[in-house]
Design a protein around this motif. Structure first.
Motif, PDB file in Angstrom:
ATOM      1  N   VAL A 274       1.576   5.441  -7.906  1.00 45.25           N
ATOM      2  CA  VAL A 274       0.404   6.159  -8.391  1.00 45.25           C
ATOM      3  C   VAL A 274       0.743   7.610  -8.691  1.00 45.25           C
TER       4      VAL A 274
ATOM      5  N   ILE B  30      -0.293  -5.057  -9.000  1.00 48.47           N
ATOM      6  CA  ILE B  30      -0.919  -3.838  -8.481  1.00 48.47           C
ATOM      7  C   ILE B  30      -0.017  -2.635  -8.752  1.00 48.47           C
ATOM      8  N   LEU B  31       1.268  -2.787  -8.467  1.00 46.68           N
ATOM      9  CA  LEU B  31       2.201  -1.682  -8.669  1.00 46.68           C
ATOM     10  C   LEU B  31       2.293  -1.300 -10.136  1.00 46.68           C
TER      11      LEU B  31
ATOM     12  N   SER C  54       1.162  -8.495  -5.943  1.00 48.52           N
ATOM     13  CA  SER C  54       1.467  -7.106  -5.563  1.00 48.52           C
ATOM     14  C   SER C  54       2.214  -6.382  -6.682  1.00 48.52           C
TER      15      SER C  54
ATOM     16  N   THR D  62       2.557   1.591  -3.357  1.00 49.89           N
ATOM     17  CA  THR D  62       1.597   1.962  -4.389  1.00 49.89           C
ATOM     18  C   THR D  62       1.396   3.466  -4.454  1.00 49.89           C
TER      19      THR D  62
ATOM     20  N   SER E 248       0.833  -1.204   0.000  1.00 54.59           N
ATOM     21  CA  SER E 248       0.000   0.000   0.000  1.00 54.59           C
ATOM     22  C   SER E 248       0.868   1.255   0.000  1.00 54.59           C
TER      23      SER E 248
ATOM     24  N   ASN F 261      -0.661   0.648 -11.534  1.00 50.17           N
ATOM     25  CA  ASN F 261      -0.821   2.014 -11.044  1.00 50.17           C
ATOM     26  C   ASN F 261       0.363   2.907 -11.395  1.00 50.17           C
ATOM     27  N   SER F 262       1.056   2.578 -12.439  1.00 47.19           N
ATOM     28  CA  SER F 262       2.214   3.386 -12.806  1.00 47.19           C
ATOM     29  C   SER F 262       2.206   3.658 -14.303  1.00 47.19           C
TER      30      SER F 262
END
Length: 462
Positions: free
Chosen positions: A203, A225-226, A222, A199, A196, A229-230
């Motif tokens: 982001v 997710i990273l 994970s 991230t 989190s 968001n990039s």
């Protein structure tokens, strides 16, 4: 009171070697009594200092040179000085005067910052004060571009690093590094908390070009997710000691970041499937592949081997890639490596390595550019070095520390390499005298073959 507001004045002293006591001078002195007293008072270093730049024309006056006023230095000069100062010294310097304090807050000075996080009672380096961290985040987060968080082995430091990451909401970080000075405790932080916090950076930093993460609980989900968001600007990804990261996770990164050029990972992540997949992606064109081969439990880890056809596929896809391998293994753990041709360009042995392994390097590593050997047994490496010089035609750098080489063999090695050997770092203790040369005579022969003056390194005495 700002010290810099007051110029550093010069002190002028006056000595009269002779005095004209004639009546005309006496009358003039009486007539101009008040002006003479006034001049004397102005010239007195106790009562008042002369203004900067004033040239005194009194006879026989000795005037000291005018010293500069540090508070009036150009801002770009002060900024250049501040860049070389540690943070604590920079903070102290900012209180010297108003102009220095203004430079302290110049955005260019806060593009690069290293947060040092540790328990002061158990660490050798000073921790960045929490109040200063909050001030930096509040005033300069928007300017931060190159950020590293250096942590010790305490869970408190790892949690503090996550807390800082979660607050970098107004930044645009290009380079992020999580550095451990000891065994990191990021693995003890809840994965959700760590991901989190990370991230938040991904982001808000759509222009990240370099990310270095070590000893972290990142895994394939994970990483997805990273990545999601990039942006698509990442060129370097380093994942050291991340045991939950798989080849699929690395491929996920390679699929998203089409500009990825440098990849650094642990050997346990490397596989034939990963190399073949990287070689099949048309948008992946690696320029630098770093592989850390580390064993934390000697004798308990059996290292897998990478097939030659997998390396060949990578070389066909990315012919100019540099393959760098760092070995921190014991001799018995190295048997898996260099059994067949390997396109490695740079090899560093952090522990003792056998003659047999070095002999294989000379046979199976034709692309070798640099070789560094920290230690070897008590047997001279004569034939191994000569074999490397004969077969590794790209070799330009060699470093030997706790090894032994006969002087004649070392000179022959240098002769075979010639002037392409641009870096040669050999400890003086490495060279063993023989029938032809003594260590004192080696430098003359080596210098002749290198085309420059060369001496072996000397162990410092302290």
């Amino acid at each position: 009171m700002d010290v810099g507001e007051y110029p550093m004045a010069t002190i002028a002293s006056f000595h009269w070697s002779s005095v004209n006591c004639n009546s005309e001078a006496t009358f003039r002195m009486k007539r101009n009594h008040f002006s003479a007293v006034n001049n004397a008072v102005q010239s007195s270093p106790v009562v008042k200092q002369p203004r900067r730049g004033l040239r005194l024309s009194l006879p026989h006056a000795h005037v000291l040179p005018v010293l500069p006023d540090w508070g009036t230095l150009p801002q770009h000069v002060i900024l250049h000085i501040f860049r070389y100062l540690p943070l604590i010294d920079r903070v102290r310097a900012s209180s010297v005067c108003r102009s220095w304090n203004e430079v302290f807050h110049v955005p260019d000075l806060w593009k690069k910052f290293e947060f040092e996080l540790n328990r002061s009672a158990t660490s050798y380096f000073k921790s960045t004060h929490p109040d200063l961290i909050q001030q930096i985040i509040r005033k300069h987060a928007v300017h931060l571009q190159y950020v590293s968080l250096k942590v010790d082995s305490s869970i408190e430091s790892a949690e503090a690093a996550c807390e800082i990451l979660s607050q970098l909401v107004n930044c645009s970080i290009q380079t992020l590094g999580l550095i451990s000075t000891a065994k990191s405790r990021f693995m003890n932080v809840p994965k959700s908390h760590f991901v989190s916090a990370l991230t938040v950076v991904f982001v808000n930093s759509k222009s990240s070009s370099s990310v270095k993460i070590g000893d972290a609980p990142v895994d394939h989900p994970s990483l997805k997710i990273l990545v999601a968001n990039s942006g698509d600007t990442l060129r370097l990804l380093k994942m050291s000691s991340c045991p939950h990261v798989s080849s699929d996770g690395i491929l996920c990164v390679a699929d998203h970041y089409q500009g990825l050029r440098e990849l650094a990972l642990n050997y346990y992540i490397l596989s034939d499937e990963l190399l073949l997949a990287l070689s099949s992606e048309t948008h992946v064109n690696l320029e630098h592949l770093r592989i850390d081969v580390v064993s934390e439990n000697p004798g308990q880890i059996r290292f897998h081997s990478i097939k030659k056809h997998s390396w060949d596929a990578l070389m066909k896809h990315s012919p100019g890639v540099s393959v760098v391998m760092y070995f921190f293994l014991y001799e018995e753990e190295l048997e898996t490596f260099f059994q067949e041709e390997t396109p490695v360009t740079h090899v560093y042995f952090g522990r003792s390595v056998s003659r047999a392994i070095l002999g294989r390097i000379g046979v199976h590593c034709p692309r070798l550019v640099e070789l560094v050997v920290c230690a070897n047994g008590l047997q001279p490496l004569d034939s191994e070095l000569i074999g490397i010089a004969e077969h590794c035609q790209n070799l330009t750098a060699l470093g030997l520390s706790e090894c032994e080489v006969n002087c004649s063999a070392f000179i022959e090695f240098v002769r075979l390499c010639g002037r392409r050997l641009t870096q040669l770092s050999i400890m003086e203790e490495v060279l063993v005298p023989d029938d032809n040369y003594t260590p004192d005579e080696v430098h003359t022969e080596v210098s002749k073959h290198l085309g420059r003056v060369w001496f072996p390194d000397v162990m410092p005495l302290w």
